[in-house]
Design a protein around this motif. Structure first.
Motif: not given
Length: 128
Positions: A16, A19-20
């Motif tokens: 995550r 992706k951020e």
């Protein structure tokens, strides 16, 4: 539209984060030397979302160093997100061991990391 569920594994959190923050490259960031202090300053000022983002950048830029993981564990503790704090505190200890063994982390520093982890309580989740 609900936000995606919070990951329950360290790998899930790291995916995550990538992706951020897709522009953060491992071992290639010039500003990461300051991110530890910037993150601490934000956490002390109770700017927890800002601190979280800074420590995430540090984790991605320095994936083999424990500072970013420790910073995130502290932020998650302050946010009462104890399962996440435990995941990152456990990884902090795993990553800190070679630094202790090569002498770049003092035994008292390792003890502080262990004491912090102990405050969080027993392991949680499927691996417990």
């Amino acid at each position: 539209h609900r936000p995606p569920p919070t990951p329950t594994t360290l790998d899930g959190h790291l995916r995550r984060m990538r992706k951020e923050l897709p522009n953060i490259r491992p071992f290639a960031e010039e500003d990461d030397i300051n991110w530890w202090n910037d993150g601490l300053d934000a956490r002390r000022a109770n700017q927890l979302q800002r601190a979280e983002k800074i420590f995430k950048k540090l984790v991605l830029a320095q994936p083999e160093h424990f500072d970013g993981y420790y910073g995130l564990a502290q932020v998650y503790q302050h946010q009462q997100l104890i399962p996440q704090a435990i995941l990152f505190a456990d990884e902090t200890l795993r990553l800190a061991l070679p630094f202790l063994e090569d002498g770049s982390l003092e035994p008292i520093g390792m003890q502080q990391l262990k004491d912090f982890r102990a405050q969080l309580g027993p392991p949680t989740g499927p691996a417990a």
